[in-house]
Write a protein that holds these residues in place. Structure first.
Motif, short mmCIF file in Angstrom:
data_model
loop_
_atom_site.label_atom_id
_atom_site.label_comp_id
_atom_site.label_asym_id
_atom_site.label_seq_id
_atom_site.Cartn_x
_atom_site.Cartn_y
_atom_site.Cartn_z
N HIS A 76 38.00 17.34 54.05
CA HIS A 76 38.23 18.09 55.43
C HIS A 76 37.10 18.49 56.12
N HIS A 121 37.89 23.05 64.13
CA HIS A 121 37.48 23.17 62.82
C HIS A 121 36.66 24.12 62.74
N TRP A 132 48.07 22.58 65.30
CA TRP A 132 47.47 23.73 64.85
C TRP A 132 48.51 24.86 65.14
N ASP A 182 45.05 25.01 60.65
CA ASP A 182 45.28 23.35 60.50
C ASP A 182 46.43 23.17 60.07
N TRP A 192 47.28 19.55 60.42
CA TRP A 192 47.25 18.30 60.22
C TRP A 192 47.40 17.72 58.76
N HIS A 201 45.79 16.15 56.77
CA HIS A 201 44.48 16.00 55.87
C HIS A 201 44.20 17.61 55.64
MN MN3 Z 1 41.55 19.32 60.30
#
Ligand code: MN3
Length: 197
Positions: free
Chosen positions: A27, A79, A128, A161, A163, A165
């Motif tokens: 990540h 991030h 997010w 986060d 997502w 991933h």
């Molecule tokens: Mn991410």
């Protein structure tokens, strides 16, 4: 002046077992780094090349022709902000100014935690969950893909986060379990309080 990948504020194994070193290898080491590399390629030789990251985001927000730059710039910022909002032995009830503001906004920490988790669970697809200030009002929001509170005149206080991933290596499809683990064990309330000042 290229945009750089900031150091993680902890070692890659320090958020385990809630977020594994393996997840952070990919990540942070692959996904976040790729956003930085792509952004630098996209802005090289343009009038954005010497601009700070926040300014690149604000300049490209409403410009469809610059969506690629916005997406990578916002993902770099999101991030970096996400990593800072986590820490080993974090989570649970907040303290100081944010504690009082959460209680006056949602009535209790438990209600706040439920709504933050719900924002992440109900974000359809990648995105997010956020705690933001809009004016002086605390709000829980969610954004899709790379979208960020900076593009909406809000001040970000905390993000998670969602997502795939961010959690698939550790939780597979169980996004609610990832959100619960982060909220209970990893939120860096000192960072949130500092953002509130
Ligand atoms: Mn991410």
């Amino acid at each position: 002046m290229a945009i750089s990948l900031p150091d993680l504020p902890y070692k890659k194994d320090e958020l385990a077992p809630y977020i594994s070193a393996n997840t952070l290898e990919f990540h942070y080491g692959k996904h976040h780094k790729t956003y930085v590399d792509n952004l630098n390629k996209l802005i090289a030789g343009t009038d954005l090349a010497d601009k700070p990251l926040e300014e690149i985001i604000k300049i490209t927000t409403k410009d469809a022709a610059k969506a690629g730059i916005f997406n990578n710039a916002a993902q770099v910022w999101n991030h970096s902000f996400y990593w800072q909002g986590l820490k080993k032995k974090g989570g649970g009830k907040p303290s100081e100014a944010i504690a009082a503001k959460i209680n006056s906004t949602w009535g209790s920490y438990d209600k706040f935690a439920e709504e933050l988790k719900n924002a992440g669970v109900t974000q359809f697809g990648s995105g997010w969950a956020w705690l933001v200030l809009e004016g002086s009002q605390l709000k829980i929001t969610k954004t899709a893909n790379a979208d960020t509170p900076l593009a909406h005149g809000q001040k970000a206080l905390l993000t998670i986060d969602v997502w795939e991933h961010a959690y698939y290596l550790d939780y597979q499809n169980k996004r609610p379990d990832y959100l619960a683990a982060v909220i209970q064990n990893l939120i860096n309330w000192d960072f949130v309080n500092a953002n509130l000042e």
